[in-house]
Design a protein around this motif. Sequence first.
Motif, PDB file in Angstrom:
ATOM      1  N   PHE A  16       0.830  -1.209   0.000  1.00  0.00           N
ATOM      2  CA  PHE A  16       0.000   0.000   0.000  1.00  0.00           C
ATOM      3  C   PHE A  16       0.860   1.253   0.000  1.00  0.00           C
ATOM      4  O   PHE A  16       0.578   2.213  -0.744  1.00  0.00           O
ATOM      5  N   ILE A  17       1.907   1.290   0.812  1.00  0.00           N
ATOM      6  CA  ILE A  17       2.780   2.460   0.884  1.00  0.00           C
ATOM      7  C   ILE A  17       3.458   2.694  -0.463  1.00  0.00           C
ATOM      8  O   ILE A  17       3.589   3.845  -0.924  1.00  0.00           O
ATOM      9  N   GLN A  18       3.890   1.620  -1.120  1.00  0.00           N
ATOM     10  CA  GLN A  18       4.513   1.760  -2.436  1.00  0.00           C
ATOM     11  C   GLN A  18       3.520   2.316  -3.450  1.00  0.00           C
ATOM     12  O   GLN A  18       3.857   3.183  -4.267  1.00  0.00           O
ATOM     13  N   PHE A  19       2.280   1.827  -3.399  1.00  0.00           N
ATOM     14  CA  PHE A  19       1.239   2.316  -4.308  1.00  0.00           C
ATOM     15  C   PHE A  19       0.956   3.793  -4.039  1.00  0.00           C
ATOM     16  O   PHE A  19       0.804   4.592  -4.968  1.00  0.00           O
ATOM     17  N   ALA A  20       0.885   4.160  -2.772  1.00  0.00           N
ATOM     18  CA  ALA A  20       0.592   5.545  -2.411  1.00  0.00           C
ATOM     19  C   ALA A  20       1.686   6.488  -2.912  1.00  0.00           C
ATOM     20  O   ALA A  20       1.396   7.622  -3.311  1.00  0.00           O
ATOM     21  N   SER A  21       2.932   6.016  -2.913  1.00  0.00           N
ATOM     22  CA  SER A  21       4.021   6.864  -3.409  1.00  0.00           C
ATOM     23  C   SER A  21       3.878   7.107  -4.909  1.00  0.00           C
ATOM     24  O   SER A  21       4.203   8.187  -5.412  1.00  0.00           O
ATOM     25  N   VAL A  22       3.383   6.104  -5.638  1.00  0.00           N
ATOM     26  CA  VAL A  22       3.105   6.271  -7.065  1.00  0.00           C
ATOM     27  C   VAL A  22       2.005   7.312  -7.262  1.00  0.00           C
ATOM     28  O   VAL A  22       2.076   8.187  -8.129  1.00  0.00           O
TER      29      VAL A  22
END
Length: 342
Positions: free
Chosen positions: A245-251
């Motif tokens: 989720f954190i990786q997706f949010a950074s995108v």
Amino acid sequence: MKPSEAKQALIHLTKQQRPAFIWGPPGVGKSDVMHQTADEMGYELRDMRLSTMDPTMLQGFPIPDMEAKVMKWLVAEVLPPMMVKKGAKLVPNESKGILFLDEMNSAAPAVQAAGYQLILNRRLGEYVLPKNWSVHAAGNRASDRSIVHAMPAALANRFVHIDFNVDVDDWLLWAAQNGVSEVTRGFIKFRPGLLHSFDAASNPRAFPSPRSWRFVDDIFRQGLPANIERELISGTVGEGAMVEFIQFASVYRDLPTVEEIMLNPDTAPVPDDTNPAAQYAVCTMLDSRADKSNMGRLHTYIARMRTEFQVFFMRSAARINRDVTQTKEFQSWITKNQEILI
């Protein structure tokens, strides 16, 4: 049965005053669908969490009537009253409602036994359920490592049993209508398998579920320091789901804004085809904003993306706001892509 189907089934059963029992794992929205059913029907809902009650709380508290030499029962306040005031008189309660016995099979056997009368006879001792009220129940499955007690066959046979299943499309529509952020909705569309991921054998403390993703969304909106945000999200859906989720949010943070897309739909940056996470994110960012006034600009922008993402955007926008289906852009797109949609 997915949530939207379960709601329609419950509406039918409520009209027939046929008790239903919803079975499903923790956190999937069994209670929510009961509330949605009552709201759609315009019925009052009274929620009784049987797992937190003892027999006296359900059946009523005994009060001696010394004059009549009998024992009377003080009925629990959560039960709909048999009589209501109308002017200076007491008249039978004509309201319509649902009495929801939640977590029924997690309650102690003695509490379940006190509830049998409500299901079997629509009464508890001297108390009688008002004629326009229906009784439904819900509970977790033993296979989900929940604390449950076996349901006697005589009681089970009085219910219509509904197996409740998680459905991504249903959840995404609910999330869009209930203020869940584009980030969380986009992530679930990108990783639908993480909407509900529970391994009973490992008995995790935190795991992804429709309920816990709503909690994650609340955490994400607070703008907390990164280390605290990560710990709280990990404590809500588990470490693996948190990392994704954190990786997706950074995108998501690197995407063009809605305002930029609306202002320059022909030139606003479109995520690269090698980055499907960003494409899901931008589609989810836009679908809840679509209406008759801006569909032309949104269509211009979305048309620059791969067909599969156009399909996702159009379907999602139409489910959230049916008015967009009446626009010339939507109709034109449907005509052009009808072979894909068959």
